[in-house]
Design an enzyme around this catalytic site. Structure first.
Site, mmCIF file in Angstrom:
data_model
loop_
_atom_site.group_PDB
_atom_site.id
_atom_site.type_symbol
_atom_site.label_atom_id
_atom_site.label_comp_id
_atom_site.label_asym_id
_atom_site.label_seq_id
_atom_site.Cartn_x
_atom_site.Cartn_y
_atom_site.Cartn_z
ATOM 1 N N ASP A 80 -0.779 -1.524 -4.169
ATOM 2 C CA ASP A 80 -2.296 -1.550 -3.780
ATOM 3 C C ASP A 80 -2.731 -0.217 -3.147
ATOM 4 O O ASP A 80 -2.142 0.652 -2.758
ATOM 5 C CB ASP A 80 -2.289 -2.412 -2.524
ATOM 6 C CG ASP A 80 -3.300 -2.904 -1.792
ATOM 7 O OD1 ASP A 80 -4.541 -2.924 -2.490
ATOM 8 O OD2 ASP A 80 -3.885 -3.161 -0.571
ATOM 9 N N GLY A 135 -10.680 -6.822 0.810
ATOM 10 C CA GLY A 135 -11.036 -7.153 2.190
ATOM 11 C C GLY A 135 -11.399 -8.531 2.165
ATOM 12 O O GLY A 135 -12.571 -8.789 2.919
ATOM 13 N N SER A 136 -10.736 -9.482 1.851
ATOM 14 C CA SER A 136 -11.135 -10.818 1.858
ATOM 15 C C SER A 136 -10.448 -11.732 2.840
ATOM 16 O O SER A 136 -10.803 -13.010 2.640
ATOM 17 C CB SER A 136 -11.002 -11.350 0.435
ATOM 18 O OG SER A 136 -11.861 -10.780 -0.360
ATOM 19 N N SER A 192 0.688 -1.193 -0.128
ATOM 20 C CA SER A 192 -0.139 -0.057 0.098
ATOM 21 C C SER A 192 0.956 1.462 0.078
ATOM 22 O O SER A 192 2.166 1.124 0.288
ATOM 23 C CB SER A 192 -0.897 -0.058 1.220
ATOM 24 O OG SER A 192 0.025 0.245 2.272
ATOM 25 N N GLU A 235 -10.943 0.464 -9.738
ATOM 26 C CA GLU A 235 -12.024 -0.040 -8.690
ATOM 27 C C GLU A 235 -13.243 0.740 -8.913
ATOM 28 O O GLU A 235 -13.212 1.924 -9.176
ATOM 29 C CB GLU A 235 -11.572 0.126 -7.105
ATOM 30 C CG GLU A 235 -12.906 0.099 -6.380
ATOM 31 C CD GLU A 235 -12.227 0.060 -4.907
ATOM 32 O OE1 GLU A 235 -10.942 -0.311 -4.307
ATOM 33 O OE2 GLU A 235 -13.008 0.635 -3.858
HETATM 34 P P1 13P Z 1 -8.234 -7.577 4.427
HETATM 35 O O1 13P Z 1 -8.066 -6.510 5.686
HETATM 36 O O2 13P Z 1 -9.492 -8.309 4.437
HETATM 37 O O3 13P Z 1 -7.024 -8.542 4.686
HETATM 38 O O4 13P Z 1 -8.158 -6.866 3.042
HETATM 39 C C1 13P Z 1 -6.727 -6.568 2.660
HETATM 40 C C2 13P Z 1 -7.038 -5.660 1.204
HETATM 41 O O5 13P Z 1 -8.071 -5.891 0.591
HETATM 42 C C3 13P Z 1 -5.956 -4.881 0.598
HETATM 43 O O6 13P Z 1 -6.143 -4.082 -0.163
#
Ligand code: 13P
Length: 336
Positions: A83, A224-225, A50, A142
């Site tokens: 990211d 977010g997986s 990130s 996105e």
């Molecule tokens: P998590 O917080 O679910 O691991 O998601 C990470 C993510 O989507 C990074 O872009």
């Protein structure tokens, strides 16, 4: 093997009908954990950083750690991905550094917080696609906004507030030419995604299936997986942590996504939980220890275990040797 484009990895994943975990990193131990898991399971890998991670490490360090990984693990195809790039400049600086894939997250304004307009999103993403494809570099866009905040980036609040509209998704891909598309289906970054096991009301897999039906040739990305396993929460709490009960994305839902066009699954929180639990355990059981290796080694092992598990669950295990890397210059020619 040199760093490869994410487009090639995801095209291969589509051919093979599997998904590829994209794991976030901030330091050497996390890169080592991912590479060991990849070797153990014979998996291609996506390592992602990130903006926060790039600032924390000074991304020159990160880049050279990745080059070390390409030398030490020559049999593993590896992508270095930005990211949630918040601006064209962030993506361009990642490309200049040697990243082989970038995410232009134009769903938010450059402040990384305010949801943007469709027109703004198309315009910044298109600009990044033009610059990246000229160099053979992959672009993820996105549409819709995820919930939660990751490293200071995110709309926060209600994960259902800005779900991806399938019509807009089709239009967005047509106008930008992105290689991969992150969609908002009710997930959010971080540990606190759902207050109970998600149902169709909170995790909109039907919407994902509809988007795939409309865009069968676009690689979809689930952000977010993390599945936020209870065992990992319990270890943290057993050794003095204070996590509130919470639920992540069940593995079977990610696997349903993979059956419906999801090729990249982002995981950061599960690694963080594994690392923190392992470190807490050492601090709790051996308070006399002060050599960082005494807790960083178990932390690295705990992350390796969870990453290897995900690689197997997402189906990328066993696929590292399926193909030879296409040089970025050749990718650039193909885009032309
Ligand atoms: P998590 O917080 O679910 O691991 O998601 C990470 C993510 O989507 C990074 O872009």
């Amino acid at each position: 093997m040199p760093l490869v484009s994410m487009r090639q990895l995801l095209d291969e994943a589509a051919k093979g009908g599997y998904g590829v975990g994209a794991f976030n990193v901030n330091n050497m131990e996390q890169i080592q954990a991912i590479m060991e898991a990849a070797r153990e399971t014979k998996s291609p890998v996506i390592v992602q950083a990130s903006r926060g991670a790039r600032a924390y490490t000074n991304d020159k360090f990160l880049y050279h750690l990745m080059l070390a990984a390409t030398e030490l693990y020559p049999e593993i195809p590896m992508v270095l991905h930005q990211d949630h790039g918040n601006s064209v400049e962030t993506c361009k600086s990642a490309m200049a550094m040697g990243f082989t894939s970038v995410m232009m997250d134009g769903s938010l304004m450059a402040d990384g917080k305010t949801p943007s307009s469709f027109e703004y999103n198309v315009s910044v993403t298109r600009e990044v696609v033009e610059a990246a494809h000229a160099k053979g570099i992959t672009v993820e866009g996105e549409i819709g906004c995820l919930g939660g905040i990751e490293d200071g980036h995110g709309a926060g609040g209600d994960a259902l507030a800005h779900l991806t509209d399938p019509d807009q998704a089709v239009e967005f891909v047509r106008l930008t030419g992105v290689d991969a598309l992150a969609i908002a289906i009710g997930t959010s970054h971080g540990a606190y995604k759902f207050t109970r096991k998600p149902t169709g009301e909170t995790l909109k897999m039907d919407r994902l299936i509809e988007i795939h039906r409309r865009l069968p040739n676009t690689h979809l990305v689930m952000h977010g997986s993390s599945s936020v396993p209870k065992e990992l929460q319990d270890i943290i709490n057993q050794y003095g942590g204070k996590l509130k009960p919470t639920w992540g994305v069940p593995i079977e839902e990610s696997q349903l996504g993979i059956k419906n066009g999801v090729r990249k699954i982002n995981v950061d929180t599960d690694s963080r939980l594994a690392i923190t639990g392992a470190i807490r355990k050492v601090f709790f059981e051996k308070p006399e220890e002060f050599d960082p290796r005494s807790y960083l080694k178990p932390a690295r092992e705990a992350m390796e275990k969870v990453v290897a598990q995900r690689m197997t669950q997402f189906g990328q295990a066993g696929h590292a040797g399926d193909y030879t890397p296409i040089p970025l210059e050749e990718m650039a020619k193909r885009y032309r």
